[in-house]
Design a protein around this motif. Structure first.
Motif, short mmCIF file in Angstrom:
data_model
loop_
_atom_site.label_atom_id
_atom_site.label_comp_id
_atom_site.label_asym_id
_atom_site.label_seq_id
_atom_site.Cartn_x
_atom_site.Cartn_y
_atom_site.Cartn_z
N TRP A 741 11.32 0.85 25.96
CA TRP A 741 11.17 0.75 24.50
C TRP A 741 10.89 -0.69 24.08
O TRP A 741 11.32 -1.12 23.00
CB TRP A 741 12.44 1.27 23.83
N SER A 742 10.13 -1.41 24.86
CA SER A 742 9.90 -2.83 24.56
C SER A 742 8.76 -3.08 23.58
O SER A 742 8.60 -4.20 23.09
CB SER A 742 9.61 -3.60 25.86
N ALA A 743 7.94 -2.09 23.32
CA ALA A 743 6.71 -2.34 22.55
C ALA A 743 6.91 -2.06 21.07
O ALA A 743 6.76 -0.94 20.61
CB ALA A 743 5.57 -1.48 23.10
N PHE A 744 7.24 -3.10 20.33
CA PHE A 744 7.39 -2.96 18.88
C PHE A 744 6.68 -4.10 18.18
O PHE A 744 6.82 -5.26 18.56
CB PHE A 744 8.86 -2.96 18.48
N ALA A 745 5.95 -3.76 17.12
CA ALA A 745 5.34 -4.78 16.27
C ALA A 745 6.27 -5.05 15.09
O ALA A 745 7.22 -4.33 14.86
CB ALA A 745 3.99 -4.30 15.77
N ALA A 746 5.99 -6.13 14.35
CA ALA A 746 6.79 -6.43 13.17
C ALA A 746 6.62 -5.32 12.14
O ALA A 746 5.52 -4.80 11.95
CB ALA A 746 6.35 -7.76 12.56
N PRO A 747 7.69 -4.92 11.46
CA PRO A 747 7.58 -3.88 10.45
C PRO A 747 6.68 -4.31 9.30
O PRO A 747 6.80 -5.42 8.78
CB PRO A 747 9.03 -3.67 9.98
N LYS A 748 5.78 -3.43 8.91
CA LYS A 748 4.77 -3.77 7.91
C LYS A 748 5.26 -3.41 6.52
O LYS A 748 4.75 -2.49 5.88
CB LYS A 748 3.45 -3.05 8.26
N VAL A 749 6.26 -4.13 6.05
CA VAL A 749 6.86 -3.87 4.74
C VAL A 749 5.96 -4.42 3.65
O VAL A 749 5.61 -5.61 3.65
CB VAL A 749 8.26 -4.48 4.65
N ALA A 750 5.59 -3.58 2.71
CA ALA A 750 4.67 -3.99 1.64
C ALA A 750 5.37 -4.84 0.59
O ALA A 750 6.58 -4.72 0.36
CB ALA A 750 4.06 -2.75 0.98
N THR A 751 4.59 -5.69 -0.04
CA THR A 751 5.02 -6.47 -1.21
C THR A 751 4.14 -6.07 -2.38
O THR A 751 2.92 -5.96 -2.23
CB THR A 751 4.90 -7.98 -0.95
N ALA A 752 4.76 -5.85 -3.54
CA ALA A 752 3.99 -5.42 -4.72
C ALA A 752 4.22 -6.39 -5.88
O ALA A 752 5.32 -6.95 -6.03
CB ALA A 752 4.40 -4.01 -5.13
N GLU A 753 3.18 -6.59 -6.66
CA GLU A 753 3.31 -7.35 -7.90
C GLU A 753 2.38 -6.77 -8.95
O GLU A 753 1.37 -6.12 -8.62
CB GLU A 753 3.03 -8.83 -7.68
N ILE A 754 2.73 -6.97 -10.21
CA ILE A 754 1.95 -6.43 -11.33
C ILE A 754 1.41 -7.60 -12.14
O ILE A 754 2.12 -8.57 -12.42
CB ILE A 754 2.82 -5.53 -12.23
N ASP A 755 0.16 -7.50 -12.52
CA ASP A 755 -0.47 -8.52 -13.35
C ASP A 755 -1.13 -7.84 -14.55
O ASP A 755 -1.68 -6.73 -14.43
CB ASP A 755 -1.52 -9.29 -12.55
N GLY A 756 -1.05 -8.47 -15.68
CA GLY A 756 -1.65 -7.91 -16.88
C GLY A 756 -1.31 -8.73 -18.09
O GLY A 756 -0.61 -9.76 -17.99
N SER A 757 -1.76 -8.30 -19.23
CA SER A 757 -1.49 -9.03 -20.47
C SER A 757 -0.04 -8.82 -20.90
O SER A 757 0.47 -7.70 -20.86
CB SER A 757 -2.43 -8.56 -21.58
N ALA A 758 0.61 -9.91 -21.29
CA ALA A 758 1.99 -9.82 -21.75
C ALA A 758 2.07 -9.29 -23.17
O ALA A 758 3.17 -8.98 -23.65
CB ALA A 758 2.66 -11.19 -21.68
N ARG A 759 0.93 -9.17 -23.86
CA ARG A 759 0.91 -8.65 -25.22
C ARG A 759 -0.14 -7.54 -25.32
O ARG A 759 -1.27 -7.71 -24.90
CB ARG A 759 0.59 -9.76 -26.24
N VAL A 760 0.29 -6.42 -25.83
CA VAL A 760 -0.58 -5.25 -25.95
C VAL A 760 -0.59 -4.79 -27.40
O VAL A 760 0.47 -4.73 -28.05
CB VAL A 760 -0.08 -4.11 -25.04
N THR A 761 -1.77 -4.46 -27.88
CA THR A 761 -1.89 -3.99 -29.26
C THR A 761 -1.54 -2.52 -29.33
O THR A 761 -2.06 -1.70 -28.55
CB THR A 761 -3.31 -4.20 -29.79
#
Length: 853
Positions: A741-761
């Motif tokens: 059981w020696s063959a393991f890659a680093a866990p591919k944990v996702a990172t998420a972020e949100i971008d957009g206007s801070a003011r909405v009409t």
């Protein structure tokens, strides 16, 4: 304390500890509904070639190391690895500054466990005559409102944790599936100290207490809350306990802060008699042995006397606290008594409300923990279990630059409770040495929770048409059928008088069907393996766990334990039978109505009931036979509850007075050629084989001073219960190559972020970009299962959910219509996204605040 809930949970629910292997994914089987998420095969690289069998190390020395000195001792070379969880931000900084390697995991979580027991049903007093406020569910629920989880997270965990209101771990799939329901319920449980005080005061007065000079009194004496606060583990529970004690004192309670280690406090809350009134609250923590892809059984496990923890008087007291409807619902969820994912979600939504109202636990924080080790050490860590209770640690822990060597292992405690395979210690600290001696039919993929075989050759799963089940790997063959007719000669129950199985034909003369049929095939070389005492593994080792599933919980059995009856009844709710197809090679059919969305988990659960694992450790049939004999004769008892009631020693395979008792029965067995449950086991054991087995274990006892003889890659050579140290040595008779059981890659944990206007009409369409990445690069779209969003208005109410649209790899777009923004009105709002990736079962969350005007 931190106990490992996963193994006890699996012993009742049949959802076993499972594994990662270097197999390629199979095409997903056709299903009426697709599983919630698919999982790709792990990334692998060619493992190093070796001729070594068993574990990589020659010797492992375990000793107690405090969390506050762990980093220092590793840096100084006193220990090579600290396997328990560290959670404080200063520990992260210290480990990085010392140049240590470390894991990161999400499978530890913290809570308050209440003692709701009373002297009599419907009463409010303990046996000692003092008032127990926490027999009142309304007070327990109001405790949620007294606690500022954001404060705890920032002040104690440095913002690394996540405020928690339910048992579902926020990093696991079921939380993401039900986040909309959970968010809706959190408002009932959020911080509101004034409301908490008003509610608790009204209930205290109704229970006969009065507030005198700002202190609650009952029958002329202060209401004294005995709070058990752990001083060991990761060091965070003292400040948490002190904070909550301060909160209780601020509303009039007297609080006795009883500080102690896991061993010291376990004698009260685990082994003690709950109605005695020796404690009220405990600073609990739980760790899991792998990513759990299906947490529907949490409600039974944590809140029901039918739990695997039903052997404790604490969990037995829950029978007077849980609504009958909730208890039935919890059992239905544990037994997968539903047909569609929509039905499942509705049932879980209802159970979440019941859990909030019962409040037998108040959940505090989902932790993000780590374990540190020397730079020249390597180990595969699990995204949930980390290192200490991860079965893969057993097979991958090594020094980078050599085969063999002696590794020094630090842990906060060891030998916390008596160890026996049926009802012994399930503490994470004892699981550490137990796992090193253990092997399993299947193990967990450390990144996804999808199992692959360790000892199985293959498996077939026949599921009733319409169930939303799929496959990921090709070791399981999934088929859909109209129904599964259970053969008349399958075993479904146990007759303690004749010591024979009751067949389906006898119990159900008109026939019986099941939703699931699993056939597990073991390899032809299975019985080339030996136990640590030299006894060959045989089919009898697989029959004994089947018998023991029933023997302790069936009235009339010589080893009947009332504490086991509830768990057995819950198990029977979904179990439909076993049938041995062949013993050479071993092949067994398993019939059940319990299912999950992953066929591998179903097959693994079936295999777990057919492996010599009893929930608290591996054991050969002969070791169990001696312990059963001692219990039947009234000299020992497996569980702490029965030991207290019978006033006998709890069975301990590694130390104490139990060993002489067990040795005496081993000797009797050898002298008599004793075959346990002879009417059944006699078909699989001869008297000569029995005598040889008992003599083997007696010889093992003479050599090692204990009878914990497992079948894994390490042997427990030395167990010093007073000094609290252990030594484990390499098992040269283990059959697998060390690099399996020696063959393991680093866990591919996702990172998420949100971008957009801070003011909405208000009344206009608004779009927000969701960026998903791993290690700075865009996450491929074909490795993303879903990106969903939740929208909250200025009052914090959930007003809309939906799915983000794919724009490009790592880029998704959430579009809010003009109607949606109009409905929001003017104010401050919040957008939350949940990203479910395929290579890992850890969802990523992100939030974005914006103003509508």
């Amino acid at each position: 304390m931190q106990r490992n809930r996963i193994l006890a949970l699996f012993s009742i629910l049949l959802i076993a500890s499972l594994v990662l292997g270097a197999c390629q994914p199979a095409a997903e089987a056709t299903a009426t509904e697709a599983p919630a998420e698919a999982t790709a095969a792990p990334e692998t690289e060619a493992p190093p070639a070796t001729t070594r069998v068993g574990g990589w190390l020659d010797e492992i020395g375990m000793k107690i190391v405090g969390a506050d000195s762990a980093i220092t001792q590793i840096a100084a070379g006193d220990i090579d690895i600290y396997t328990s969880n560290l959670s404080r931000p200063q520990d992260v900084q210290a480990a990085d500054a010392a140049g240590l390697e470390r894991s990161f995991q999400y499978g530890i979580y913290y809570e308050l466990t209440f003692n709701p027991a009373t002297a009599e049903v419907g009463g409010v007093e303990f046996l000692n005559g003092t008032l127990n406020p926490f027999t009142n569910a309304t007070i327990r629920k109001a405790m949620n409102n007294l606690i500022d989880r954001d404060y705890i997270n920032q002040e104690v965990y440095g913002g690394l944790g996540t405020p928690k209101f339910f048992s579902f771990v926020s990093a696991f799939p079921d939380y993401a599936r039900h986040v909309d329901v959970i968010r809706g319920l959190e408002a009932q449980l959020s911080y509101d100290p004034e409301g908490a005080e008003a509610t608790i005061s009204a209930e205290m007065e109704a229970m006969g207490a009065e507030l005198v000079d700002g202190k609650w009194n009952y029958n002329g004496s202060p209401v004294n809350i005995i709070f058990l606060i752990r001083t060991d583990s990761d060091g965070t529970r003292v400040p948490v306990g002190d904070y909550i004690s301060n909160q209780l004192e601020s509303i009039g309670f007297t609080v006795t802060r009883q500080y102690g280690t896991s061993s010291e406090l376990a004698a009260l809350w685990v082994s003690g008699n709950a109605p005695d009134g020796l404690w009220h609250i405990y600073t609990g923590a739980w760790g899991v042995g792998g990513i759990t892809r299906d947490d529907a059984a949490d409600f039974q496990f944590f809140d029901s006397p039918d739990s695997a923890y039903g052997f404790t008087t604490l969990w037995q007291s829950f029978a007077n606290q849980i609504a009958p409807e909730y208890r039935a619902l919890a059992n239905d969820l544990a037994n997968a008594n539903y047909s569609t994912l929509e039905e499942r979600k509705a049932m879980i939504s209802e159970a979440l409300q019941y859990a909030a109202d019962s409040a037998l636990h108040v959940w505090l924080i989902d932790g993000q923990a780590f374990s540190p080790w020397q730079p020249n050490v390597s180990v595969a860590f699990d995204l949930a279990a980390g290192v200490d209770i991860n079965p893969l640690t057993t097979f991958t822990l090594r020094f980078d630059d050599q085969e063999g060597g002696t590794l020094q292992w630090g842990t906060p405690d060891i030998f916390v409770e008596p160890a026996n395979p049926i009802g012994g210690s399930n503490w994470t600290y004892d699981n550490q040495w137990q796992l090193l001696t253990r092997d399993s039919a299947v193990l967990l993929n450390p990144h996804t929770g999808i199992p692959l075989p360790q000892r199985l050759e293959s498996a077939e799963v026949y599921a009733q048409e319409g169930l939303p089940i799929g496959t990921t790997y090709d070791w399981v063959d999934l088929s859909f059928v109209a129904s599964n007719d259970v053969p008349a000669d399958a075993w479904i129950d146990w007759n303690p008088e004749t010591e024979t199985f009751i067949t389906v034909g006898e119990a159900y003369p008109d026939g019986l069907s099941s939703l699931i049929k699993t056939v597990v095939h073991y390899p032809a070389e299975l019985f080339d393996r030996t136990w640590h005492d030299g006894s060959p593994m045989t089919a009898a080792d697989f029959i004994m766990p089947m018998i023991m599933t029933f023997a302790t919980g069936t009235e009339g059995s010589p080893i009947y334990d009332e504490a086991a009856a509830g768990g057995l009844a819950a198990f029977k709710g979904g179990f439909k039978g076993w049938r041995i197809v062949s013993t050479d090679p071993l092949s067994i059919e398993y019939y059940t109505d319990v299912w999950t969305q992953d066929a591998e988990l179903i097959a693994g659960a079936g295999a777990a009931t057919l492996w010599p694992e009893y929930g608290y450790g591996n054991a050969g049939w002969h070791a169990i036979a001696a312990a059963n004999w001692a219990e039947a004769e009234g000299e020992l008892a497996y569980t702490p509850d029965k030991a207290v009631q019978a006033e006998v020693e709890q069975t301990n395979f590694v130390g104490g007075p139990s060993l002489e008792v067990l040795a005496s029965y081993l000797q009797r067995g050898a002298d008599e050629g004793y075959i346990p449950f002879a009417a059944t086991m006699g078909s699989y054991i001869t008297a000569e084989e029995a005598t040889a087995r008992y003599n083997n274990l007696l010889d093992f006892y003479g050599t090692y001073g204990h009878v914990w003889a497992g079948v894994g890659p390490y042997i427990l050579e030395q167990a010093l219960l007073v000094e609290k140290t252990a030594v484990l040595v390499h098992n040269p008779n283990f059959t697998d190559l060390a690099d399996k059981w020696s063959a393991f890659a680093a866990p591919k944990v996702a990172t998420a972020e949100i971008d957009g206007s801070a003011r909405v009409t208000v009344g206009e369409e608004a779009t927000f970009d969701v960026l998903v990445s791993f290690d700075g690069a865009a996450y491929p779209a074909d490795e993303i299962s879903s990106v969903s969003y939740l929208l909250y208005n200025a009052e914090g109410a959930l007003v809309e959910t939906g799915s983000a649209e794919l724009s490009a790899d790592g880029h998704y777009v959430v579009t809010l219509s003009g109607e949606t923004t109009a409905a929001l009105g003017a104010g401050s709002n919040k957008l939350e996204v949940a990203v479910v990736a395929i290579p890992v079962s850890i969802p990523a969350f992100a939030t974005f605040d914006f103003v509508t005007e």
